[in-house]
Structures are given as structure tokens and as C-alpha cells.
Design a protein around this motif. Structure first.
Motif, PDB file in Angstrom:
ATOM      1  N   ASP A  25      50.059  39.561  29.757  1.00 38.78           N
ATOM      2  CA  ASP A  25      50.876  39.347  30.848  1.00 38.78           C
ATOM      3  C   ASP A  25      50.518  39.706  32.261  1.00 38.78           C
ATOM      4  OD1 ASP A  25      52.161  37.952  28.714  1.00 38.78           O
ATOM      5  OD2 ASP A  25      53.784  39.477  28.554  1.00 38.78           O
ATOM      6  N   GLU A  26      49.996  41.104  31.955  1.00 43.87           N
ATOM      7  CA  GLU A  26      49.647  41.687  33.592  1.00 43.87           C
ATOM      8  C   GLU A  26      48.490  40.889  33.961  1.00 43.87           C
ATOM      9  OE1 GLU A  26      49.623  46.163  35.020  1.00 43.87           O
ATOM     10  OE2 GLU A  26      48.006  45.748  33.081  1.00 43.87           O
TER      11      GLU A  26
ATOM     12  N   LYS B 119      47.657  37.814  33.774  1.00 48.39           N
ATOM     13  CA  LYS B 119      48.200  36.614  34.330  1.00 48.39           C
ATOM     14  C   LYS B 119      48.958  36.827  35.771  1.00 48.39           C
ATOM     15  CE  LYS B 119      49.470  33.827  30.032  1.00 48.39           C
ATOM     16  NZ  LYS B 119      50.464  33.303  29.351  1.00 48.39           N
ATOM     17  N   ARG B 120      49.838  37.949  35.657  1.00 47.62           N
ATOM     18  CA  ARG B 120      50.287  38.161  37.180  1.00 47.62           C
ATOM     19  C   ARG B 120      49.230  38.569  38.124  1.00 47.62           C
ATOM     20  NH1 ARG B 120      53.894  40.902  33.670  1.00 47.62           N
ATOM     21  NH2 ARG B 120      52.901  42.909  34.152  1.00 47.62           N
ATOM     22  N   ARG B 121      47.990  39.230  37.903  1.00 48.79           N
ATOM     23  CA  ARG B 121      47.086  39.593  38.758  1.00 48.79           C
ATOM     24  C   ARG B 121      46.218  38.420  39.136  1.00 48.79           C
ATOM     25  NH1 ARG B 121      45.321  43.243  35.501  1.00 48.79           N
ATOM     26  NH2 ARG B 121      43.376  41.940  34.903  1.00 48.79           N
TER      27      ARG B 121
ATOM     28  N   GLY C  94      47.191  35.485  39.096  1.00 52.62           N
ATOM     29  CA  GLY C  94      47.895  34.720  40.107  1.00 52.62           C
ATOM     30  C   GLY C  94      47.677  33.008  39.718  1.00 52.62           C
TER      31      GLY C  94
END
Length: 397
Positions: free
Chosen positions: A320-321, A323-325, A327
Motif C-alpha cells: 500500500d505504501e 502505491k501511495r508513493r 501515485g
């Protein structure tokens, strides 16, 4: 009042004061029918010497009480009723080491299985008579003290108030200086009992217990209890910060997760890492740099069921991290489709299914490589089932 009644009984009993010779306890290991059958009389004589005798007689009485209590645990109740605990506690504060050890040995036997006797010891001031530093003591003396403190630490989870701040420095000094694994294990069990009470966390940190626990967690003979104690501390803010500041974290905990022959340590280590990773992005970055993802994949495949669940949960957080990084600017975008060329719902569903298939195939190949390296040719069907089930469901703890 109970103590005064005991003294009254002892002074009024003609059988105790009729003897003209001092009572001499038998040598250890030597018993006969007459002596064993008359243990109550022996006990009463020893109680008299403990209360009214000189130091030599008190030492002989303490030695005899230890023997009598060890032979039959039911006898400690009668001993306690005769008021032997307060004078024995007073002997613990003696500067004469031999006298001190005799008292500690007797108290260990009296505390065995008796909540009441432990409480009486605390009320009699045993904690105020503990030496704070036992680094120069003999190994046998250290072990005897730890056995007594381990018994008293069992009161920590009760309604009886125990000033653990007086116990912890003594235990830590023994833990740091002892070379005996059994003594270290007794110390760790004592610290585990105390760490289960949140009010003791600050005292444990101040005494330097965290660094000792992290160090001993990497030793297989002491790993489980050290990790269990750290698990109690890591759920608190102060405990978590103290653990994060240790130079062996998280690398040492990641290394423990590779111990396939010790599944309990794997589970405890993954639990601590899971809490650290959930609470701190800095710790997640350190874990990633230390190569935790590869280890987590191996544990998710080869670890115990509980270790697998925890490893999969941490992997999900890293996913998940990422994916956030990354973007919304990487990979194929819906916005790149020309206006006037709408995508049907059926095409969109087929695209999602195709993407999931690619992800599963990639994960399957990675795990298959790990399996071949660890165990040779494994059961690919079971492996594929694990990949499908773990990638299509929410990940439990």
C-alpha cells in the motif's frame, strides 16, 4: 497481634525451654525415622532460636527451616503461622553473605506456591533489603536471589501493591553480570512478569532493561522470553521509542524471523516488527533497506500459521505504501483514452481481471523461486493455492 501471640506461645511452651542443650540440625541428607517423625518439635525449637537465639543459632534455624519446607510444601503454612517470615526477612539485610543466603534460601521455599507468604514478605520489607547491585556476588547467590524475586514478581498482576522499582535494578544487575543461562532465564521471566503491568514500563527503561532484552533476543536459549517481554513493552509509546533507539533494531529482529527451527521466536519477532512498521514510516524504510521484504515472503510461505499471517499483513502495508508513493502518474491511465472512445464495463472488468492475473503470476514465480532455494522442488499446486488465497482476501493479523 499475630506476631505477639506467637512470641507468647513460644515463651509459655515448657517443651521449648526444658531442653538444656542447644538444638543442632542434622547434616543435609541425613534423616532417620525418629527425626522425621518429630518434625513439629524440631520446627518449634528452630522457631525459638530464630526469634531469641544469637546469630549462630539463627543461621542454624534458617537452614533447618529450608530443609523442612523443601521436604513437604504443606509445612510452610505452619511456619508462617509461627511468625518465621519477619525475622528471616531481617536476616536478608545482613552484611554477612552466608547469613543472608541462608535466609534467602529459606524464604524461597516458603514462597513456593503461597500467595500469602509472598505478601507477608513484602509487608515485612523484603524489597527495601535487596542489594541494588549484585555484579560482584557469586553465581549461586545470584541464582538464589533471582528465584526469590521471581516468586515475588508473581504479585505484580494481583491487587497486592508491589514496588517493582526496587526489584528491577537488582534483576538487571544480575542479568548483565551473570554468565549462567539458567540464571538469565529466571531474570527474563521475572522481567516478563513485571512488564505485564504498564506502570512498570518507565522503571524497566530507566534500568536499561530494553538494551539487555534486545541483545538476549538474538541468543536462541533466551530469545523467546526476551521477545515476549519486548512484546509487552512495544505496545506503549515509551517502550516503542526505547526499542526503536536500539542499534540492533530492526536488523536483529529481521534476522530472528529467519529462524525456521524456532517458530515461537519467529512469531514474537514478527509481532514486534508489525507494531513498529505500523507506527513509524522511518522504521518501514529501515526495514525495507535491511531486506525485510524477501524475509517476509519466505515466512509467508514457510513459517508457522501465525507468523504467516503477520508477515502477510506487513507485506500488505509495504504494498500500500508503494502505491501511495508511485501515485497516479505511473502506468496506463484512464485519462489517456481519447474523448469519444468510451470503454464498456465489460472491457474494464476484463482489464482488471487480466491485471490481477499478471500480479498473481508474478507473485507465484517469486515464491516458486524461494521454494526451490529453500526446499527444492515443492508442491506447486499448494503454493499456487496459497498465492491465490492470500492475494484475493483481506490479510489478517
Amino acid at each position: 497481634m499475630c506476631y505477639l501471640l506467637t512470641l507468647y506461645f513460644l515463651t509459655k511452651s515448657p517443651s521449648l525451654f526444658s531442653a538444656k542443650k542447644l538444638y543442632k540440625p542434622p547434616e543435609m541428607g541425613k534423616t532417620d525415622e525418629g527425626h522425621d517423625g518429630n518434625w513439629e518439635a524440631d520446627l518449634k525449637k528452630s522457631v525459638k532460636m530464630l526469634h531469641f537465639g544469637n546469630w549462630e543459632e539463627k543461621e542454624a534455624a534458617a537452614k533447618e527451616m529450608k530443609r523442612l519446607a523443601a521436604e513437604d510444601l504443606k509445612r510452610w503454612k505452619m511456619m508462617a503461622e509461627l511468625g518465621v517470615i519477619p525475622p528471616l526477612v531481617a536476616m536478608v539485610g545482613s552484611e554477612v553473605v552466608a547469613r543472608q543466603r541462608l535466609a534467602v534460601g529459606a524464604l524461597v521455599e516458603l514462597a513456593n506456591g503461597s500467595f500469602t507468604n509472598k505478601a507477608v514478605m513484602v509487608e515485612a520489607g523484603i524489597l527495601s533489603r535487596l542489594p541494588e547491585n549484585m555484579r560482584g556476588a557469586e553465581e549461586t547467590a545470584k541464582k538464589e536471589f533471582v528465584q526469590l524475586l521471581l516468586s515475588i514478581s508473581a504479585l505484580a498482576n494481583s491487587q497486592f501493591s508491589v514496588n517493582s522499582a526496587r526489584i528491577i535494578p537488582t534483576i538487571v544487575s544480575i542479568l548483565e553480570s551473570s554468565s549462567n543461562i539458567e540464571t538469565k532465564q529466571l531474570c527474563l521471566t521475572t522481567l516478563y512478569n513485571l512488564s505485564s503491568v504498564l506502570d512498570n514500563v518507565s522503571s524497566l527503561i530507566a534500568a536499561g532493561a530494553v538494551d539487555n532484552l534486545v541483545e538476549l533476543s538474538s541468543v536462541k536459549q533466551t530469545s523467546e522470553m526476551a521477545l515476549a517481554t519486548l512484546g509487552n513493552l512495544v505496545v506503549t509509546l515509551a517502550g516503542r521509542k526505547a526499542i526503536e533507539q536500539n542499534a540492533m533494531v530492526p536488523e536483529g529482529l529481521i534476522e530472528i524471523m529467519t529462524w525456521e527451527e524456532n517458530p515461537k521466536s519467529q512469531e514474537l519477532s514478527s509481532y514486534i516488527l508489525m507494531i513498529l512498521a505500523h507506527q513509524s514510516s522511518l522504521q518501514r524504510r529501515k526495514m525495507s533497506e535491511a531486506g525485510i521484504v524477501q524475509v517476509l515472503l519466505e515466512v509467508a510461505l514457510l513459517g508457522s500459521p501465525l507468523a504467516q499471517k503477520r508477515a502477510l499483513k506487513i507485506l500488505q502495508w509495504f504494498k500500500d505504501e508503494r502505491k501511495r508513493r508511485v501515485g497516479p502518474h505511473s502506468g496506463p491511465q484512464v485519462g489517456s483514452v481519447a474523448i469519444g472512445s468510451p470503454i464498456s464495463r465489460k472491457d474494464a472488468d476484463e482489464g482488471k481481471m487480466l491485471m490481477k492475473k499478471f500480479v498473481k503470476q508474478s507473485l507465484y514465480k517469486n515464491m516458486e523461486t524461494i521454494t526451490r532455494r529453500a526446499n527444492g522442488d515443492g508442491d506447486s499446486l499448494n503454493l499456487k493455492a496459497l498465492v491465490i488465497s492470500s492475494s484475493s482476501k483481506s490479510l489478517p493479523y
